[in-house]
Motif scaffolding. Structure first.
Motif, short mmCIF file in Angstrom:
data_model
loop_
_atom_site.label_atom_id
_atom_site.label_comp_id
_atom_site.label_asym_id
_atom_site.label_seq_id
_atom_site.Cartn_x
_atom_site.Cartn_y
_atom_site.Cartn_z
N THR A 148 0.85 -1.18 0.00
CA THR A 148 0.00 0.00 0.00
C THR A 148 0.89 1.24 0.00
OG1 THR A 148 -1.42 -1.26 1.49
CG2 THR A 148 -2.01 1.05 1.11
N GLY A 149 1.99 1.14 0.74
CA GLY A 149 2.90 2.27 0.81
C GLY A 149 4.14 1.89 1.58
N ALA A 150 5.10 2.83 1.58
CA ALA A 150 6.37 2.55 2.24
C ALA A 150 6.72 3.64 3.24
CB ALA A 150 7.48 2.45 1.20
N VAL A 151 7.26 3.18 4.38
CA VAL A 151 7.79 4.09 5.39
C VAL A 151 9.31 4.02 5.28
CG1 VAL A 151 8.09 4.39 7.89
CG2 VAL A 151 5.84 3.77 6.97
N ILE A 152 9.96 5.16 5.15
CA ILE A 152 11.42 5.19 5.03
C ILE A 152 12.01 5.62 6.36
CG2 ILE A 152 13.40 6.15 3.78
CD1 ILE A 152 11.59 4.84 1.79
N VAL A 153 12.94 4.79 6.86
CA VAL A 153 13.59 5.11 8.14
C VAL A 153 14.95 5.72 7.87
CG1 VAL A 153 14.41 4.18 10.34
CG2 VAL A 153 12.42 3.15 9.22
N THR A 154 15.24 6.79 8.58
CA THR A 154 16.54 7.41 8.46
C THR A 154 17.02 7.83 9.85
OG1 THR A 154 17.74 9.17 7.33
CG2 THR A 154 15.51 9.68 7.99
N THR A 155 18.27 8.26 9.92
CA THR A 155 18.80 8.82 11.18
C THR A 155 19.20 10.27 10.89
OG1 THR A 155 21.03 8.06 10.68
CG2 THR A 155 19.66 6.58 11.98
N PRO A 156 19.49 11.04 11.92
CA PRO A 156 19.74 12.46 11.67
C PRO A 156 21.01 12.74 10.84
CG PRO A 156 19.32 12.05 14.00
CD PRO A 156 19.48 10.73 13.35
#
Ligand code: ADP
Length: 272
Positions: A148-156
């Motif tokens: 359905t969709g994507a969540v992108i994880v990142t760090t600062p």
């Protein structure tokens, strides 16, 4: 497998309302941790949730949920249930040292089987922990799984933002809507309850702004997250009232808003 190498049809999962990929441009940003804790926070909000660990080269679900592997499928029916969510991991059945030689099509076939042949039942959310990066396997998964969709994880840190941009571009290419960006290990909450910005905070929000995608929220850094992850009981299950778990409860709301907003429709293309 598809005949003659032609494009495989998208997998159909009529009993699952939303399939959400959790992805990152590179490893070590907390993608698997976010996938697991988001799944638990969704379940705590009353939803029926599954977590599919598609990170075949470095499955984290077995350790994070304290499941000794490989499991005996004759005696242990899959998906397993832990802390109220249904779990499947490549690591339950394929030792990582064997998986490293797998190529995209084999990963795709295994994933297809897990999605279509396991009794997931009716789910509100299936969270899919994708392998890190933007290589072949990721592309195949993103193309064939009914995301359905994507969540992108990142760090600062800037360097992971560069990688996150690659992740955004990949989903854009396969026309999977980006639900938004989560900044993990974003700040620290002291014993005094105050928020300390130990890194250059705000990169995730900046990236979201640049790419024209929603910023979903930030998760604090807390050494207990790693302890819980290694100890087989994720943070949201072990310390439900901690600042980290509260951040996940807030994330549930923003993710749900985005899912409801897109309602299956395609989002405009990411501006990269
Ligand atoms: P990835 O899936 O991106 O490779 P992991 O989820 O395995 O990353 O996380 C990498 C490490 O960082 C793990 O040891 C995990 O426990 C730790 N970690 C993740 N998020 C946090 C956080 N918010 N605070 C502290 N440690 C974290």
């Amino acid at each position: 497998m598809q005949p003659h190498g032609g494009p495989a049809p998208k997998i159909s999962l009529p009993n699952i309302k939303y399939v959400v990929a959790v992805a990152s441009g590179k490893g070590g940003v907390g993608k698997s941790t976010v996938a697991a804790n988001l799944a638990l926070a969704l379940a705590r909000s009353g939803a029926k949730v599954g977590l599919m660990d598609a990170d075949i080269y470095g499955p984290s679900v077995p350790i994070m949920f304290g499941v000794p592997c490989p499991i005996d499928q004759q005696t242990t029916p899959l998906p397993l249930e832990r802390y109220g969510i249904k779990l499947m991991s490549m690591g339950f059945v394929v030792p990582p040292e064997r998986a490293v030689i797998w190529r995209g099509p084999m990963v795709d076939r295994a994933l297809r089987q897990f999605l279509t042949e396991l009794p997931w039942g009716t789910l509100d959310y299936l969270i899919m922990d994708l392998p890190p990066g933007t290589g072949d396997a990721q592309l195949t998964l993103s193309q064939h799984a009914p995301l359905t969709g994507a969540v992108i994880v990142t760090t600062p840190q800037d360097v992971s933002l560069v990688d996150a941009r690659k992740g955004l571009a990949m989903f854009s290419e396969v026309r999977v809507p980006i639900l938004g960006i989560v900044e993990n290990m974003s700040y620290f909450v002291g014993d005094d309850g105050k928020r300390y910005e130990i890194f250059r905070h705000g990169g995730g929000k900046k990236l979201a702004g640049l790419a024209g995608v929603p910023f979903l929220g930030d998760i604090p850094i807390d050494p207990r997250v790693a302890e819980c992850g290694d100890g087989g009981e994720p943070m949201v299950a072990r310390y439900p009232d901690s600042p980290v778990s509260k951040a996940y409860a807030a994330l549930v709301n923003t993710v749900r808003e985005q899912l409801e907003a897109i309602g299956g429709a395609e989002l405009p293309e990411v501006q990269m």
